[in-house]
Design a protein around this motif. Structure first.
Motif, PDB file in Angstrom:
ATOM      1  N   ASN A 127       0.836  -1.192   0.000  1.00  0.00           N
ATOM      2  CA  ASN A 127       0.000   0.000   0.000  1.00  0.00           C
ATOM      3  C   ASN A 127       0.876   1.249   0.000  1.00  0.00           C
ATOM      4  O   ASN A 127       1.864   1.336   0.738  1.00  0.00           O
ATOM      5  N   ASP A 128       0.528   2.203  -0.825  1.00  0.00           N
ATOM      6  CA  ASP A 128       1.207   3.490  -0.837  1.00  0.00           C
ATOM      7  C   ASP A 128       0.733   4.265   0.384  1.00  0.00           C
ATOM      8  O   ASP A 128      -0.395   4.770   0.414  1.00  0.00           O
ATOM      9  N   GLN A 129       1.588   4.379   1.395  1.00  0.00           N
ATOM     10  CA  GLN A 129       1.180   4.984   2.661  1.00  0.00           C
ATOM     11  C   GLN A 129       1.012   6.492   2.581  1.00  0.00           C
ATOM     12  O   GLN A 129       0.623   7.128   3.562  1.00  0.00           O
ATOM     13  N   THR A 130       1.300   7.088   1.414  1.00  0.00           N
ATOM     14  CA  THR A 130       1.002   8.514   1.253  1.00  0.00           C
ATOM     15  C   THR A 130      -0.481   8.724   0.984  1.00  0.00           C
ATOM     16  O   THR A 130      -0.981   9.848   1.035  1.00  0.00           O
ATOM     17  N   GLY A 131      -1.190   7.607   0.666  1.00  0.00           N
ATOM     18  CA  GLY A 131      -2.620   7.691   0.409  1.00  0.00           C
ATOM     19  C   GLY A 131      -2.970   8.145  -0.990  1.00  0.00           C
ATOM     20  O   GLY A 131      -4.127   8.444  -1.290  1.00  0.00           O
ATOM     21  N   VAL A 132      -1.975   8.168  -1.890  1.00  0.00           N
ATOM     22  CA  VAL A 132      -2.199   8.669  -3.245  1.00  0.00           C
ATOM     23  C   VAL A 132      -2.544   7.549  -4.222  1.00  0.00           C
ATOM     24  O   VAL A 132      -3.525   7.620  -4.959  1.00  0.00           O
ATOM     25  N   ASN A 133      -1.747   6.489  -4.218  1.00  0.00           N
ATOM     26  CA  ASN A 133      -1.864   5.463  -5.253  1.00  0.00           C
ATOM     27  C   ASN A 133      -2.549   4.174  -4.813  1.00  0.00           C
ATOM     28  O   ASN A 133      -2.819   3.316  -5.644  1.00  0.00           O
ATOM     29  N   GLY A 134      -2.824   4.013  -3.529  1.00  0.00           N
ATOM     30  CA  GLY A 134      -3.440   2.772  -3.054  1.00  0.00           C
ATOM     31  C   GLY A 134      -2.467   1.606  -3.160  1.00  0.00           C
ATOM     32  O   GLY A 134      -1.250   1.776  -3.136  1.00  0.00           O
ATOM     33  N   TYR A 135      -3.014   0.390  -3.311  1.00  0.00           N
ATOM     34  CA  TYR A 135      -2.162  -0.800  -3.378  1.00  0.00           C
ATOM     35  C   TYR A 135      -1.566  -0.953  -4.778  1.00  0.00           C
ATOM     36  O   TYR A 135      -2.216  -0.694  -5.789  1.00  0.00           O
ATOM     37  N   SER A 136      -0.302  -1.410  -4.810  1.00  0.00           N
ATOM     38  CA  SER A 136       0.388  -1.645  -6.071  1.00  0.00           C
ATOM     39  C   SER A 136       1.248  -2.905  -5.940  1.00  0.00           C
ATOM     40  O   SER A 136       1.411  -3.453  -4.846  1.00  0.00           O
ATOM     41  N   ILE A 137       1.792  -3.366  -7.061  1.00  0.00           N
ATOM     42  CA  ILE A 137       2.674  -4.532  -7.062  1.00  0.00           C
ATOM     43  C   ILE A 137       4.085  -4.046  -7.375  1.00  0.00           C
ATOM     44  O   ILE A 137       4.426  -3.840  -8.551  1.00  0.00           O
ATOM     45  N   PRO A 138       4.923  -3.844  -6.357  1.00  0.00           N
ATOM     46  CA  PRO A 138       6.287  -3.367  -6.604  1.00  0.00           C
ATOM     47  C   PRO A 138       7.118  -4.344  -7.423  1.00  0.00           C
ATOM     48  O   PRO A 138       7.975  -3.932  -8.199  1.00  0.00           O
ATOM     49  N   GLY A 139       6.880  -5.680  -7.240  1.00  0.00           N
ATOM     50  CA  GLY A 139       7.689  -6.626  -7.992  1.00  0.00           C
ATOM     51  C   GLY A 139       7.439  -8.072  -7.614  1.00  0.00           C
ATOM     52  O   GLY A 139       6.589  -8.394  -6.788  1.00  0.00           O
ATOM     53  N   THR A 140       8.216  -8.941  -8.249  1.00  0.00           N
ATOM     54  CA  THR A 140       8.126 -10.377  -8.003  1.00  0.00           C
ATOM     55  C   THR A 140       9.483 -10.888  -7.521  1.00  0.00           C
ATOM     56  O   THR A 140      10.516 -10.230  -7.706  1.00  0.00           O
ATOM     57  N   PHE A 141       9.480 -12.071  -6.939  1.00  0.00           N
ATOM     58  CA  PHE A 141      10.726 -12.631  -6.408  1.00  0.00           C
ATOM     59  C   PHE A 141      10.756 -14.149  -6.589  1.00  0.00           C
ATOM     60  O   PHE A 141       9.724 -14.797  -6.760  1.00  0.00           O
ATOM     61  N   ALA A 142      11.962 -14.702  -6.573  1.00  0.00           N
ATOM     62  CA  ALA A 142      12.169 -16.145  -6.607  1.00  0.00           C
ATOM     63  C   ALA A 142      12.673 -16.585  -5.239  1.00  0.00           C
ATOM     64  O   ALA A 142      13.297 -15.803  -4.510  1.00  0.00           O
ATOM     65  N   LEU A 143      12.390 -17.829  -4.877  1.00  0.00           N
ATOM     66  CA  LEU A 143      12.893 -18.351  -3.612  1.00  0.00           C
ATOM     67  C   LEU A 143      13.328 -19.795  -3.774  1.00  0.00           C
ATOM     68  O   LEU A 143      12.710 -20.578  -4.499  1.00  0.00           O
ATOM     69  N   VAL A 144      14.413 -20.138  -3.105  1.00  0.00           N
ATOM     70  CA  VAL A 144      14.887 -21.514  -2.999  1.00  0.00           C
ATOM     71  C   VAL A 144      15.307 -21.726  -1.557  1.00  0.00           C
ATOM     72  O   VAL A 144      15.744 -20.782  -0.885  1.00  0.00           O
ATOM     73  N   GLY A 145      15.160 -22.928  -1.078  1.00  0.00           N
ATOM     74  CA  GLY A 145      15.519 -23.183   0.300  1.00  0.00           C
ATOM     75  C   GLY A 145      15.402 -24.651   0.653  1.00  0.00           C
ATOM     76  O   GLY A 145      15.330 -25.519  -0.230  1.00  0.00           O
ATOM     77  N   MET A 146      15.344 -24.900   1.953  1.00  0.00           N
ATOM     78  CA  MET A 146      15.316 -26.281   2.403  1.00  0.00           C
ATOM     79  C   MET A 146      14.841 -26.352   3.847  1.00  0.00           C
ATOM     80  O   MET A 146      15.162 -25.489   4.672  1.00  0.00           O
ATOM     81  N   TYR A 147      14.051 -27.379   4.128  1.00  0.00           N
ATOM     82  CA  TYR A 147      13.779 -27.777   5.500  1.00  0.00           C
ATOM     83  C   TYR A 147      14.698 -28.955   5.815  1.00  0.00           C
ATOM     84  O   TYR A 147      14.721 -29.934   5.068  1.00  0.00           O
ATOM     85  N   ALA A 148      15.475 -28.845   6.881  1.00  0.00           N
ATOM     86  CA  ALA A 148      16.389 -29.917   7.270  1.00  0.00           C
ATOM     87  C   ALA A 148      16.088 -30.335   8.707  1.00  0.00           C
ATOM     88  O   ALA A 148      15.832 -29.483   9.561  1.00  0.00           O
ATOM     89  N   LYS A 149      16.132 -31.650   8.951  1.00  0.00           N
ATOM     90  CA  LYS A 149      15.819 -32.164  10.288  1.00  0.00           C
ATOM     91  C   LYS A 149      16.868 -33.167  10.732  1.00  0.00           C
ATOM     92  O   LYS A 149      17.304 -34.006   9.941  1.00  0.00           O
ATOM     93  N   ALA A 150      17.270 -33.069  12.009  1.00  0.00           N
ATOM     94  CA  ALA A 150      18.135 -34.062  12.637  1.00  0.00           C
ATOM     95  C   ALA A 150      17.366 -34.653  13.814  1.00  0.00           C
ATOM     96  O   ALA A 150      17.047 -33.930  14.772  1.00  0.00           O
ATOM     97  N   GLN A 151      17.038 -35.942  13.739  1.00  0.00           N
ATOM     98  CA  GLN A 151      16.271 -36.623  14.791  1.00  0.00           C
ATOM     99  C   GLN A 151      17.249 -37.151  15.835  1.00  0.00           C
ATOM    100  O   GLN A 151      17.888 -38.186  15.648  1.00  0.00           O
ATOM    101  N   LEU A 152      17.406 -36.417  16.938  1.00  0.00           N
ATOM    102  CA  LEU A 152      18.402 -36.776  17.951  1.00  0.00           C
ATOM    103  C   LEU A 152      17.960 -37.968  18.786  1.00  0.00           C
ATOM    104  O   LEU A 152      18.752 -38.876  19.072  1.00  0.00           O
ATOM    105  N   THR A 153      16.693 -37.954  19.228  1.00  0.00           N
ATOM    106  CA  THR A 153      16.098 -39.080  19.947  1.00  0.00           C
ATOM    107  C   THR A 153      14.676 -39.242  19.424  1.00  0.00           C
ATOM    108  O   THR A 153      14.245 -38.506  18.537  1.00  0.00           O
ATOM    109  N   ASP A 154      13.920 -40.176  19.989  1.00  0.00           N
ATOM    110  CA  ASP A 154      12.539 -40.338  19.534  1.00  0.00           C
ATOM    111  C   ASP A 154      11.665 -39.162  19.941  1.00  0.00           C
ATOM    112  O   ASP A 154      10.557 -39.006  19.427  1.00  0.00           O
ATOM    113  N   LYS A 155      12.146 -38.284  20.846  1.00  0.00           N
ATOM    114  CA  LYS A 155      11.357 -37.143  21.302  1.00  0.00           C
ATOM    115  C   LYS A 155      12.004 -35.790  21.039  1.00  0.00           C
ATOM    116  O   LYS A 155      11.362 -34.757  21.222  1.00  0.00           O
ATOM    117  N   ILE A 156      13.256 -35.765  20.643  1.00  0.00           N
ATOM    118  CA  ILE A 156      13.970 -34.503  20.453  1.00  0.00           C
ATOM    119  C   ILE A 156      14.511 -34.432  19.033  1.00  0.00           C
ATOM    120  O   ILE A 156      15.138 -35.375  18.545  1.00  0.00           O
TER     121      ILE A 156
END
Length: 253
Positions: free
Chosen positions: A152-181
């Motif tokens: 949202n343009d917080q000056t109150g002039v232009n309302g909502y706009s789309i400044p741009g797009t983005f790419a993302l890459v990543g990972m969820y990684a898990k180490a199972q130390l015990t059956d509960k931790i």
């Protein structure tokens, strides 16, 4: 299999599910289950509620999750208000996620939408996740996707706009130390793809067109349906000591 009907009504959301005798593995990033969570952070209280739904495909499970973050930050007084003047008692942000997982091939799809109340900015992305073969105590779930920023343009002039797009890459990684931790480390890299010149040059801060974020968590499974987790979030531009920290309790219905 014996089943028990549970019904819980919460503001803006309704949890209605059949509780199975064998709960889902809550340490699995691809696990799908109806849930509720409560967290205390240095910015306020977080509330989370998630509900599974029928996809019409026996091999695919899915759920919607809604989160409200940063409630009562000034009241809790866990941060120095002189250093962080944005901390107040109102809600900081809303987050909505739609997640589905294929139980046969270990793939997942996620829509992730987060709205920052202070900056009036919506970040929305779609990503694909794939579970890799387990290696001893380690499990890896790489992901890739793309998203769009709406502001949202917080000056109150232009309302909502789309400044741009983005790419993302990543990972969820898990180490199972015990059956509960178990321990999680979830790095995510985001980079501006297109949009205004200002967005392409400074989407993640002045002069920063990309960002590498980090999330660390250590979790303890209290019983098959509940756990307690500690999270730390920071980035290449924010030291871990000044990042976000929270303790969260989660219950599976």
């Amino acid at each position: 299999m014996k089943k028990t009907l549970l019904l819980i009504s919460l503001p803006l959301f309704s949890l209605s599910c059949i509780a199975e005798e064998t709960p889902q593995d809550m340490s699995d990033p691809l696990a799908v289950y109806t849930q509720a969570g409560f967290g205390i952070t240095d910015k306020g209280i977080n509330l989370k509620v998630g509900q599974t739904y029928d996809t019409g495909n026996a091999d695919t499970a899915a759920m919607n999750i809604i989160e409200l973050k940063g409630i009562g930050g000034e009241l809790l007084n866990l941060r120095n208000l002189d250093d962080y003047p944005s901390v107040d008692d109102s809600i900081d942000s809303f987050r909505f996620r739609n997640f589905s997982a294929n139980m046969k091939n270990g793939s997942g799809h996620q829509i992730d939408m987060s709205y920052d109340v202070e900056t009036e900015t919506l970040s929305s992305s779609y990503s694909i996740i794939q579970a890799l073969p387990k290696m001893g105590i380690f499990s890896f779930f790489p992901l890739a996707g793309a998203g769009v920023t709406i502001q949202n343009d917080q000056t109150g002039v232009n309302g909502y706009s789309i400044p741009g797009t983005f790419a993302l890459v990543g990972m969820y990684a898990k180490a199972q130390l015990t059956d509960k931790i178990w321990i999680n480390y979830n790095p995510m890299y985001m980079s501006a793809l297109s949009g205004s010149d200002n967005y392409k040059e400074s989407a993640y801060g002045n002069g920063n067109s990309d960002i590498l974020t980090h999330e660390f968590a250590i979790s303890y499974q209290i019983n098959p349906r509940s756990n307690i987790r500690y999270f730390a979030n920071w980035s290449e531009y924010t030291d871990i000591s000044k990042g976000d920290h929270r303790i969260e309790y989660n219950y599976q219905f």
